[in-house]
Design an enzyme around this catalytic site. Structure first.
Site, PDB file in Angstrom:
ATOM      1  CE1 TYR A  54      -4.033  -1.747  -0.261  1.00  0.00           C
ATOM      2  CE2 TYR A  54      -3.492  -2.813   1.817  1.00  0.00           C
ATOM      3  CZ  TYR A  54      -4.289  -2.704   0.695  1.00  0.00           C
ATOM      4  OH  TYR A  54      -5.357  -3.557   0.529  1.00  0.00           O
ATOM      5  CG  HIS A 120      -5.697  -5.801  -3.242  1.00  0.00           C
ATOM      6  ND1 HIS A 120      -5.428  -4.475  -3.485  1.00  0.00           N
ATOM      7  CD2 HIS A 120      -4.881  -6.506  -4.078  1.00  0.00           C
ATOM      8  CE1 HIS A 120      -4.481  -4.384  -4.400  1.00  0.00           C
ATOM      9  NE2 HIS A 120      -4.128  -5.603  -4.787  1.00  0.00           N
TER      10      HIS A 120
HETATM   11  P1  IDP Z   1      -8.680  -0.019  -4.292  1.00  0.00           P
HETATM   12  O1  IDP Z   1      -8.585  -1.125  -3.255  1.00  0.00           O
HETATM   13  O2  IDP Z   1     -10.103   0.190  -4.740  1.00  0.00           O
HETATM   14  O3  IDP Z   1      -7.716  -0.204  -5.431  1.00  0.00           O
HETATM   15  P2  IDP Z   1      -6.884   2.084  -3.331  1.00  0.00           P
HETATM   16  O4  IDP Z   1      -7.067   3.516  -3.690  1.00  0.00           O
HETATM   17  O5  IDP Z   1      -5.780   1.331  -3.983  1.00  0.00           O
HETATM   18  O6  IDP Z   1      -8.301   1.351  -3.561  1.00  0.00           O
HETATM   19  O7  IDP Z   1      -6.707   2.029  -1.746  1.00  0.00           O
HETATM   20  C1  IDP Z   1      -6.230   0.863  -1.139  1.00  0.00           C
HETATM   21  C2  IDP Z   1      -7.103   0.540   0.055  1.00  0.00           C
HETATM   22  O8  IDP Z   1      -6.968   1.572   1.038  1.00  0.00           O
HETATM   23  C3  IDP Z   1      -8.612   0.481  -0.225  1.00  0.00           C
HETATM   24  O9  IDP Z   1      -9.051  -0.756  -0.745  1.00  0.00           O
HETATM   25  C4  IDP Z   1      -9.182   0.740   1.150  1.00  0.00           C
HETATM   26  O10 IDP Z   1      -9.148  -0.434   1.966  1.00  0.00           O
HETATM   27  C5  IDP Z   1      -8.195   1.776   1.700  1.00  0.00           C
HETATM   28  N1  IDP Z   1      -8.634   3.160   1.437  1.00  0.00           N
HETATM   29  C6  IDP Z   1      -8.572   3.814   0.248  1.00  0.00           C
HETATM   30  N2  IDP Z   1      -9.027   5.082   0.337  1.00  0.00           N
HETATM   31  C7  IDP Z   1      -9.396   5.230   1.628  1.00  0.00           C
HETATM   32  C8  IDP Z   1      -9.955   6.348   2.360  1.00  0.00           C
HETATM   33  O11 IDP Z   1     -10.197   7.442   1.822  1.00  0.00           O
HETATM   34  N3  IDP Z   1     -10.221   6.143   3.685  1.00  0.00           N
HETATM   35  C9  IDP Z   1      -9.948   4.948   4.298  1.00  0.00           C
HETATM   36  N4  IDP Z   1      -9.437   3.871   3.673  1.00  0.00           N
HETATM   37  C10 IDP Z   1      -9.160   4.006   2.323  1.00  0.00           C
HETATM   38 MG    MG Z   2      -5.674  -0.263  -5.318  1.00  0.00          MG
END
Ligand code: IDP
Ligand code: MG
Length: 146
Positions: A54, A120
């Protein structure tokens, strides 16, 4: 099939999916879509591995909450193979925020909020290759034809 874009993608069944026993439901959706399981393992994600996985959100205020959530219990990690599997799995998931995900999507049906969102999945073919290499050795993936 000539011209078919066969791809691999990396799936993590997040702790909420494991705890609520939605794993079978989610795998069923992937299998119904025609994707093949080519690798699978169970592991407890360490803080170091999560920070790497992450890295694109590690400096965000929510990151400590995400790390605590993802490391709270062992999870299943799976490699899938199929035509256009990267984008098609993302479409099956729905958007990151489960509350904004349509019913009929995995996050819309089983998710809780923006962090606790069931699964994920890699977001591009390039990232899929990086993520598969992060969690699987080459000999742990089985490129079955079906
Ligand atoms: P994704 O899983 O849809 O690809 P990403 O932007 O890659 O989303 O973010 C990784 C993970 O971080 C998300 O699946 C979620 O668990 C967490 N996350 C993303 N944005 C937020 C936020 O704004 N608040 C809290 N957790 C978040
Ligand atoms: Mg992602």
């Amino acid at each position: 099939m000539v011209g078919a874009l066969m791809q691999r993608t990396l799936i993590i069944f997040k702790p909420d999916c494991m705890d609520q026993r939605h794993v079978g439901n989610v795998i069923d959706r992937f299998e119904q879509a025609g994707f093949a399981i080519i690798g699978c393992k169970m592991t407890l994600l360490t803080p170091a591995l999560l920070r790497e996985h992450y890295a694109h959100v590690a400096d965000r205020p929510f990151y400590p909450h995400l790390e605590a959530f993802m490391g709270a219990r062992p999870v299943l990690i799976m490699a899938l193979r199929g035509e256009q599997v990267v984008q098609r799995v993302r479409d099956l998931l729905g958007p990151t925020d489960s509350r904004k995900a349509a019913k009929g999507t995995i996050r819309g049906d089983f998710g809780t909020d923006v962090t606790v969102n069931v699964v994920h999945a890699s977001d591009s073919e390039v990232n899929a290759a990086i993520e598969l290499a992060r969690f699987f050795r080459p000999g742990e993936l089985y490129d079955v034809k079906s």
